[in-house]
Write a protein that holds these residues in place. Structure first.
Motif, short mmCIF file in Angstrom:
data_model
loop_
_atom_site.label_atom_id
_atom_site.label_comp_id
_atom_site.label_asym_id
_atom_site.label_seq_id
_atom_site.Cartn_x
_atom_site.Cartn_y
_atom_site.Cartn_z
N GLN A 165 40.38 62.01 58.98
CA GLN A 165 40.20 63.47 58.91
C GLN A 165 39.49 63.84 57.61
O GLN A 165 39.95 63.48 56.52
N LEU A 210 44.46 58.16 59.34
CA LEU A 210 45.69 58.44 60.11
C LEU A 210 45.82 57.40 61.21
O LEU A 210 44.88 57.13 61.95
N PRO A 261 52.14 59.06 65.50
CA PRO A 261 52.73 58.34 64.37
C PRO A 261 54.14 58.81 64.04
O PRO A 261 54.98 58.01 63.63
N ASP A 262 54.40 60.10 64.22
CA ASP A 262 55.75 60.59 63.93
C ASP A 262 56.80 59.77 64.68
O ASP A 262 57.92 59.60 64.22
N MET A 290 57.40 48.17 58.34
CA MET A 290 56.63 49.18 57.60
C MET A 290 55.62 48.53 56.66
O MET A 290 54.50 48.99 56.50
N VAL A 332 46.97 49.05 57.61
CA VAL A 332 46.30 50.34 57.43
C VAL A 332 45.46 50.34 56.15
O VAL A 332 44.30 50.77 56.15
N SER A 357 54.77 55.35 52.97
CA SER A 357 56.13 55.88 53.07
C SER A 357 56.90 55.69 51.77
O SER A 357 56.83 54.63 51.15
N GLU A 402 48.79 58.51 49.49
CA GLU A 402 49.59 59.71 49.76
C GLU A 402 51.02 59.27 50.03
O GLU A 402 51.29 58.62 51.03
N ASP A 442 52.84 66.51 51.71
CA ASP A 442 53.77 67.51 52.25
C ASP A 442 54.56 68.21 51.15
O ASP A 442 55.77 68.44 51.29
N GLU A 447 46.49 71.27 53.05
CA GLU A 447 46.36 70.63 54.37
C GLU A 447 46.75 71.63 55.46
O GLU A 447 47.38 72.65 55.19
N GLU A 461 43.78 75.92 59.54
CA GLU A 461 43.49 76.01 60.98
C GLU A 461 42.44 77.05 61.33
O GLU A 461 42.02 77.14 62.49
N GLY A 502 41.92 70.23 57.48
CA GLY A 502 42.61 70.88 58.61
C GLY A 502 41.70 71.04 59.81
O GLY A 502 40.50 70.78 59.73
P1 C2E Z 1 50.39 63.86 57.08
O1 C2E Z 1 50.09 62.74 56.15
O2 C2E Z 1 50.82 65.16 56.49
O3 C2E Z 1 49.06 64.01 57.95
C1 C2E Z 1 48.58 65.22 58.43
C2 C2E Z 1 49.00 65.43 59.87
O4 C2E Z 1 48.72 66.78 60.22
C3 C2E Z 1 48.22 64.58 60.86
O5 C2E Z 1 49.03 64.35 61.98
C4 C2E Z 1 47.07 65.50 61.26
O6 C2E Z 1 46.52 65.23 62.52
C5 C2E Z 1 47.79 66.82 61.28
N1 C2E Z 1 46.88 67.93 60.99
C6 C2E Z 1 45.75 67.92 60.25
N2 C2E Z 1 45.19 69.13 60.18
C7 C2E Z 1 45.98 69.94 60.91
C8 C2E Z 1 45.93 71.35 61.23
O7 C2E Z 1 45.05 72.10 60.82
N3 C2E Z 1 46.94 71.84 62.01
C9 C2E Z 1 47.94 71.04 62.48
N4 C2E Z 1 48.88 71.61 63.26
N5 C2E Z 1 48.03 69.72 62.19
C10 C2E Z 1 47.06 69.19 61.41
P2 C2E Z 1 49.31 62.87 62.48
O8 C2E Z 1 48.05 62.09 62.45
O9 C2E Z 1 50.05 63.03 63.78
O10 C2E Z 1 50.26 62.28 61.38
C11 C2E Z 1 51.56 62.78 61.20
C12 C2E Z 1 52.23 62.11 60.02
O11 C2E Z 1 52.40 60.71 60.27
C13 C2E Z 1 51.37 62.15 58.74
O12 C2E Z 1 51.49 63.41 58.15
C14 C2E Z 1 52.00 61.03 57.95
O13 C2E Z 1 53.18 61.46 57.32
C15 C2E Z 1 52.36 60.03 59.04
N6 C2E Z 1 51.33 58.99 59.07
C16 C2E Z 1 50.12 58.99 59.67
N7 C2E Z 1 49.47 57.82 59.46
C17 C2E Z 1 50.28 57.06 58.68
C18 C2E Z 1 50.19 55.74 58.11
O14 C2E Z 1 49.19 55.03 58.24
N8 C2E Z 1 51.26 55.32 57.37
C19 C2E Z 1 52.36 56.09 57.18
N9 C2E Z 1 53.36 55.61 56.45
N10 C2E Z 1 52.48 57.32 57.69
C20 C2E Z 1 51.46 57.80 58.44
#
Ligand code: C2E
Ligand code: MG
Ligand code: MG
Ligand code: MG
Length: 285
Positions: A45, A61, A74-75, A87, A94, A119, A149, A180, A236, A239, A257
């Motif tokens: 992104q 991501l 991923p959640d 992990m 990654v 994490s 991050e 976050d 972040e 929208e 975003g």
């Molecule tokens: P995060 O690091 O806060 O990543 C941002 C999440 O918000 C991403 O969801 C992204 O698609 C979503 N997002 C971005 N812009 C917007 C927007 O404008 N509106 C909305 N509603 N959502 C937006 P994603 O990809 O589903 O990831 C969710 C969480 O999963 C991430 O939150 C992060 O905490 C975790 N994650 C993702 N990839 C990895 C990874 O490789 N390793 C680890 N440990 N955690 C990961």
């Protein structure tokens, strides 16, 4: 319910842990296979400079496309990876992919910074320092263009230890970002005690600044806090255009975003054009 009376409690506990073990082993095997056969991959992104719209970085991501279950968010599977004790393996995978992508972006004329989510549970162990050092060495990616991050910082249980490890990670070159920011307990304490160089304001605040004066006040003041602490603040979850305008007027430097771009595959990053560029191109034709 109602079938447990015939068992002694101790037997139930043993049965449950055996089942857990079997379940974990098959989950581990599934994750290991997914990591090696390409079912687990990254999308990116864009992060832009709010003032100019220029893309300056990407956040990697992770995605898991299971042939039967389809795309698993991923959640869901991050938690599963953790439960299965994978992990560390996931993070190494990654990191490596993201650093290799960073080099490939550069070869295509895009010297982007690349952010990887780590994490908080991993920053209690020294392993993460060795892992980041090894991946940087193996891939040759410029350490100063890597951002780590740290997600779920509220889960940090030992600040002294985490501070040491984050300092060692920073000494390798990467920026250390608090993901976050603002949600989850102890955000401010973590900010006070840990060596962060970037804050990502959670989208819970960003997405509400148009409509909620409280959110606008919080975002304005987090931006000020960032200035005082000399840390970069990234918004972040931007929208829409209106939110981007408010952020620009509030002096926010970097944003990310859906209004700018959804997470997209590597190839689409290569042809990504910022909102501003798209608009000026449309104006020209
Ligand atoms: P995060 O690091 O806060 O990543 C941002 C999440 O918000 C991403 O969801 C992204 O698609 C979503 N997002 C971005 N812009 C917007 C927007 O404008 N509106 C909305 N509603 N959502 C937006 P994603 O990809 O589903 O990831 C969710 C969480 O999963 C991430 O939150 C992060 O905490 C975790 N994650 C993702 N990839 C990895 C990874 O490789 N390793 C680890 N440990 N955690 C990961
Ligand atoms: Mg993140
Ligand atoms: Mg985030
Ligand atoms: Mg988030």
């Amino acid at each position: 319910e109602g079938t447990t009376e015939t068992y002694e409690p101790i037997e139930i506990a043993e049965l449950a842990s055996d089942e857990d073990l079997i379940w974990n082993i098959s989950l581990q095997a599934r994750i290991d296979a997914a990591l090696s056969n390409g079912e687990i991959y990254l999308i990116y992104q864009p992060k832009i400079l709010v003032a100019t719209g220029e893309m300056v970085g990407v956040e990697a991501l992770v995605r898991w496309r299971d042939p039967i279950k389809g795309l698993i968010p991923p959640d869901h599977f991050i938690r599963q990876c953790e439960n299965a004790g994978r992990m560390s393996q996931l993070t190494r995978h990654v990191l490596r992919d993201a650093c290799q992508a960073g080099i490939a972006f550069e070869e295509e004329g895009l010297p982007l910074s690349v952010a990887v989510n780590v994490s908080a549970t991993l920053v209690h162990e020294r392993d993460i320092v060795n892992m980041v050092r090894e991946v940087l060495q193996d891939t040759g990616f410029d350490p100063h263009r890597l951002t780590l991050e740290i997600t779920e910082t509220y889960r940090i249980s030992n600040y002294e230890r985490a501070a040491e490890i984050l300092n060692d990670l920073a000494a390798l070159g990467p920026k250390i970002s608090m993901d976050d920011f603002g949600v989850g307990a102890a955000s401010l304490e973590a900010l006070q005690r840990l060596p962060f160089t970037e804050l990502k304001i959670d989208r819970a605040f960003t997405s509400a600044i148009k409509d909620n004066p409280k959110s606008a006040a919080i975002v304005r003041n987090v931006l000020n806090l960032g200035k005082d602490l000399r840390v970069i603040v990234v918004a972040e979850g931007v929208e829409d255009e209106a939110t981007l305008t408010i952020l620009r007027d509030s002096g926010c430097l970097v944003a990310q975003g859906f209004a700018i771009s959804r997470p997209i595959p590597f190839k689409e990053i290569l042809v990504f054009q910022s909102v501003d560029k798209k608009q000026s191109l449309t104006n020209m034709v």
